[in-house]
Design a protein around this motif. Structure first.
Motif, PDB file in Angstrom:
ATOM      1  N   TYR A  14       3.718   7.217  -8.878  1.00 60.66           N
ATOM      2  CA  TYR A  14       4.822   6.855  -7.982  1.00 60.66           C
ATOM      3  C   TYR A  14       6.134   7.330  -8.624  1.00 60.66           C
ATOM      4  O   TYR A  14       6.366   7.080  -9.807  1.00 60.66           O
ATOM      5  CB  TYR A  14       4.792   5.333  -7.827  1.00 60.66           C
ATOM      6  CG  TYR A  14       5.803   4.732  -6.903  1.00 60.66           C
ATOM      7  CD1 TYR A  14       5.980   5.208  -5.611  1.00 60.66           C
ATOM      8  CD2 TYR A  14       6.580   3.644  -7.313  1.00 60.66           C
ATOM      9  CE1 TYR A  14       6.897   4.618  -4.751  1.00 60.66           C
ATOM     10  CE2 TYR A  14       7.489   3.050  -6.458  1.00 60.66           C
ATOM     11  CZ  TYR A  14       7.652   3.550  -5.182  1.00 60.66           C
ATOM     12  OH  TYR A  14       8.555   2.971  -4.335  1.00 60.66           O
ATOM     13  N   ASP A  86       2.014  -2.683 -11.946  1.00 58.36           N
ATOM     14  CA  ASP A  86       2.695  -2.689 -10.643  1.00 58.36           C
ATOM     15  C   ASP A  86       1.631  -2.980  -9.583  1.00 58.36           C
ATOM     16  O   ASP A  86       0.828  -2.122  -9.244  1.00 58.36           O
ATOM     17  CB  ASP A  86       3.351  -1.316 -10.425  1.00 58.36           C
ATOM     18  CG  ASP A  86       4.063  -1.225  -9.081  1.00 58.36           C
ATOM     19  OD1 ASP A  86       3.969  -2.170  -8.282  1.00 58.36           O
ATOM     20  OD2 ASP A  86       4.699  -0.179  -8.832  1.00 58.36           O
ATOM     21  N   SER A 116       6.057  -7.196  -5.431  1.00 53.60           N
ATOM     22  CA  SER A 116       7.157  -6.845  -4.528  1.00 53.60           C
ATOM     23  C   SER A 116       6.929  -7.477  -3.160  1.00 53.60           C
ATOM     24  O   SER A 116       5.793  -7.600  -2.715  1.00 53.60           O
ATOM     25  CB  SER A 116       7.180  -5.318  -4.375  1.00 53.60           C
ATOM     26  OG  SER A 116       8.086  -4.944  -3.361  1.00 53.60           O
ATOM     27  N   SER A 118       8.433  -6.013  -0.647  1.00 55.17           N
ATOM     28  CA  SER A 118       8.838  -4.906   0.232  1.00 55.17           C
ATOM     29  C   SER A 118       7.787  -4.596   1.287  1.00 55.17           C
ATOM     30  O   SER A 118       8.121  -4.275   2.421  1.00 55.17           O
ATOM     31  CB  SER A 118       9.093  -3.642  -0.592  1.00 55.17           C
ATOM     32  OG  SER A 118      10.309  -3.763  -1.261  1.00 55.17           O
ATOM     33  N   LYS A 119       6.507  -4.664   0.901  1.00 54.87           N
ATOM     34  CA  LYS A 119       5.447  -4.344   1.862  1.00 54.87           C
ATOM     35  C   LYS A 119       5.056  -5.566   2.687  1.00 54.87           C
ATOM     36  O   LYS A 119       4.794  -5.463   3.870  1.00 54.87           O
ATOM     37  CB  LYS A 119       4.206  -3.835   1.123  1.00 54.87           C
ATOM     38  CG  LYS A 119       4.382  -2.476   0.487  1.00 54.87           C
ATOM     39  CD  LYS A 119       4.090  -1.378   1.490  1.00 54.87           C
ATOM     40  CE  LYS A 119       3.862  -0.051   0.803  1.00 54.87           C
ATOM     41  NZ  LYS A 119       5.133   0.561   0.385  1.00 54.87           N
ATOM     42  N   ARG A 126      14.927  -6.620  -0.727  1.00 56.92           N
ATOM     43  CA  ARG A 126      15.083  -6.291  -2.152  1.00 56.92           C
ATOM     44  C   ARG A 126      14.676  -7.480  -3.031  1.00 56.92           C
ATOM     45  O   ARG A 126      15.408  -7.856  -3.946  1.00 56.92           O
ATOM     46  CB  ARG A 126      16.516  -5.825  -2.506  1.00 56.92           C
ATOM     47  CG  ARG A 126      17.056  -4.638  -1.771  1.00 56.92           C
ATOM     48  CD  ARG A 126      16.089  -3.482  -1.619  1.00 56.92           C
ATOM     49  NE  ARG A 126      15.556  -2.969  -2.877  1.00 56.92           N
ATOM     50  CZ  ARG A 126      14.325  -2.472  -2.966  1.00 56.92           C
ATOM     51  NH1 ARG A 126      13.516  -2.413  -1.937  1.00 56.92           N
ATOM     52  NH2 ARG A 126      13.908  -2.005  -4.104  1.00 56.92           N
TER      53      ARG A 126
HETATM   54  C1  LIG Z   1       3.701   2.176  -6.297  1.00 58.80           C
HETATM   55  C2  LIG Z   1       4.778   1.342  -5.679  1.00 58.80           C
HETATM   56  N1  LIG Z   1       5.349   0.377  -6.401  1.00 58.80           N
HETATM   57  C3  LIG Z   1       6.319  -0.419  -5.881  1.00 58.80           C
HETATM   58  C4  LIG Z   1       6.733  -0.259  -4.582  1.00 58.80           C
HETATM   59  C5  LIG Z   1       7.773  -1.206  -4.020  1.00 58.80           C
HETATM   60  O1  LIG Z   1       8.981  -0.962  -4.547  1.00 58.80           O
HETATM   61  P1  LIG Z   1      10.202  -1.911  -4.184  1.00 58.80           P
HETATM   62  O2  LIG Z   1       9.779  -3.313  -4.446  1.00 58.80           O
HETATM   63  O3  LIG Z   1      11.276  -1.441  -5.106  1.00 58.80           O
HETATM   64  O4  LIG Z   1      10.562  -1.669  -2.753  1.00 58.80           O
HETATM   65  C6  LIG Z   1       6.191   0.745  -3.794  1.00 58.80           C
HETATM   66  C7  LIG Z   1       6.673   0.947  -2.416  1.00 58.80           C
HETATM   67  O5  LIG Z   1       6.295   1.848  -1.724  1.00 58.80           O
HETATM   68  C8  LIG Z   1       5.184   1.564  -4.347  1.00 58.80           C
HETATM   69  O6  LIG Z   1       4.606   2.530  -3.612  1.00 58.80           O
END
Ligand SMILES: Cc1ncc(COP(=O)(O)O)c(C=O)c1O
Length: 220
Positions: A14, A86, A116, A118-119, A126
């Motif tokens: 990533y 992660d 996270s 985020s998803k 954030r």
């Molecule tokens: C491998 C990976 N890690 C972390 C994240 C999430 O990042 P963040 O919490 O900064 O949005 C993503 C989002 O696509 C990702 O693909």
């Protein structure tokens, strides 16, 4: 870590963490990934930390096997290194059940677990979280403070309530069913309409849908 130190990342990896480490003057070393995850035996000497995505490797979607997880933890202990796990998308797993995170297998305080919202919720929140060994907590508090003082308190309070009241768990169940269906529609369309140019990877985990280009040199 100090500028000049080395960190290992999965290859392919990533992008954002890789860029972050480089911007801090840290040497980033790519380590290949096979069907079991990061090739622990290929980790070079002198690496202070390893950044991995064991639940489903980004972008290949490989799940790191239990023996490989144990080998990575043993390697970190032998080499006095930290592991950054992660676990970004582990809530969504359409094909099979998740394995134990490295963090719960770790008895030596080697793993920093990164999650996270985020998803699961939305990227503009954030908000994410870390589970760290106690020895790192003070340093992490200080790092957070100097980077942006703190995350949105209102957003955190609302999310905490959402989780405490069970709404987050219900939300995950509900959207998992929707995403599973969309995942299948997309996979079917690719197989039906693009079979000449694209091949779906057999590893379909989480919300990622890896594809191989025809004549792609990567091992499948
Ligand atoms: C491998 C990976 N890690 C972390 C994240 C999430 O990042 P963040 O919490 O900064 O949005 C993503 C989002 O696509 C990702 O693909």
């Amino acid at each position: 870590m100090e500028p000049g130190d080395r960190i290992a990342v999965e290859d392919p990896c990533y992008g954002p963490p890789r860029h972050l480490f480089k911007s801090l003057g840290i040497h980033v070393v790519g380590v290949p990934v096979d069907r079991e995850g990061l090739l622990v035996e290929a980790l070079p000497r002198g690496v202070r930390a390893v950044y991995v995505t064991p639940s489903h490797q980004y972008p290949l979607s490989v799940t790191m096997t239990l023996p490989r997880r144990q080998a990575l933890l043993a390697w970190a202990e032998r080499n006095n290194a930290a592991i950054i796990e992660d676990d970004y998308d582990s809530e969504f797993r359409f094909a099979d059940r998740p394995l134990e995170p490295l963090q719960t297998l770790d008895t030596r305080g080697r793993v920093v677990y990164v999650g996270s919202f985020s998803k699961t919720m939305l990227p503009t929140l954030r908000l994410g979280f870390l589970v760290t060994p106690p020895s790192l907590r003070l340093a992490l508090h200080k790092a957070k403070f100097v980077s942006d003082w703190h995350s949105s308190t209102l957003g955190q309070a609302a999310l905490a309530r959402f989780i405490d009241e069970g709404a987050f768990a219900r939300h995950i169940r509900r959207v998992s069913a929707i995403y599973r269906e969309r995942h299948q529609i997309l996979a079917d369309a690719i197989t039906r309409d693009f079979a000449e140019h694209l091949e779906l990877s057999r590893r379909q985990r989480g919300s990622t849908l890896p594809l191989w280009l025809a004549d792609c040199p990567w091992t499948r």
